[in-house]
Scaffold this motif. Structure first.
Motif, PDB file in Angstrom:
ATOM      1  N   MET A 167       0.840  -1.176   0.000  1.00  0.00           N
ATOM      2  CA  MET A 167       0.000   0.000   0.000  1.00  0.00           C
ATOM      3  C   MET A 167       0.885   1.240   0.000  1.00  0.00           C
ATOM      4  N   LEU A 168       0.545   2.191  -0.823  1.00  0.00           N
ATOM      5  CA  LEU A 168       1.309   3.425  -0.921  1.00  0.00           C
ATOM      6  C   LEU A 168       1.224   4.255   0.353  1.00  0.00           C
ATOM      7  N   VAL A 169       0.010   4.483   0.831  1.00  0.00           N
ATOM      8  CA  VAL A 169      -0.197   5.341   1.994  1.00  0.00           C
ATOM      9  C   VAL A 169       0.123   4.573   3.269  1.00  0.00           C
ATOM     10  N   GLN A 170       0.944   5.157   4.118  1.00  0.00           N
ATOM     11  CA  GLN A 170       1.347   4.521   5.362  1.00  0.00           C
ATOM     12  C   GLN A 170       0.583   5.036   6.565  1.00  0.00           C
ATOM     13  N   GLY A 171      -0.221   6.071   6.371  1.00  0.00           N
ATOM     14  CA  GLY A 171      -0.992   6.659   7.452  1.00  0.00           C
ATOM     15  C   GLY A 171      -1.333   8.088   7.106  1.00  0.00           C
ATOM     16  N   ILE A 172      -2.046   8.741   7.991  1.00  0.00           N
ATOM     17  CA  ILE A 172      -2.362  10.155   7.807  1.00  0.00           C
ATOM     18  C   ILE A 172      -1.266  10.958   8.497  1.00  0.00           C
TER      19      ILE A 172
END
Length: 181
Positions: free
Chosen positions: A1-6
């Motif tokens: 997944m590209l996004v690791q968090g906000i």
């Protein structure tokens, strides 16, 4: 997944000092840092601002901008006020109940608790008018898996009808039954 968090979520505020005080006193969030410039770094447009960052726990960051040279902030009048909100997780229902009592003692109007079956929530507004939800998880084994399984069918049906899809109506049965009493 590209996004690791906000990384952070940013909103506008009327007054950074009032906002910092509210989030510290009401929700125990500490100021992490502040940034202030005369120009916006991304667009280079002239617009003096104060950008503050608050510790929302577990590496989560809530940020605000005060923009003294911009028109007063408003909200999307075509969207119901309950739609746009910040939801913060608290440890448990007991913490939720203590938080409600503390907030009310501070003179803050609190709605709830509301039973969403997989969590319970209370609702309030910050001094900027942003709606805040405090949520305590109450999920039971298998509930999230059931909801995840139902989601594609519900989305497909919604796409055809744009009417409430009742496959997960069990989430609010208790809440609506209690309201009917």
């Amino acid at each position: 997944m590209l996004v690791q968090g906000i990384h952070h979520v940013a909103y506008r505020c009327r007054d950074v000092q009032e906002t910092i005080k509210f989030y510290k006193d009401a929700l125990d969030m500490d100021l992490i840092l502040a940034i202030s410039e005369d120009h916006v770094p991304s667009t280079k447009e002239p617009n003096p601002y104060m950008h503050i960052f608050l510790d929302a726990g577990r590496g989560n960051v809530l940020a605000f901008f005060e923009l003294p040279d911009s028109p007063a902030q408003g909200r999307d009048e075509n969207t119901p006020a309950w739609v746009q909100h910040l939801a913060f997780q608290v440890e448990d229902v007991a913490t939720l109940e203590r938080s409600k009592a503390k907030l009310q003692a501070m003179g803050i109007e609190v709605l709830g608790p509301t039973n969403h079956e997989i969590f319970q929530s209370i609702y309030l507004h910050d001094p900027n008018g942003h709606r805040i939800e405090l949520a305590a998880n109450t999920v039971k084994p298998g509930q999230l898996e059931r909801l995840r399984e139902l989601a594609p069918t519900m989305i497909e049906e919604w796409g055809r009808t744009h009417r409430a899809v009742k496959h997960a109506a069990w989430l609010h049965e208790k809440e609506f039954a209690q309201a009917a009493e």
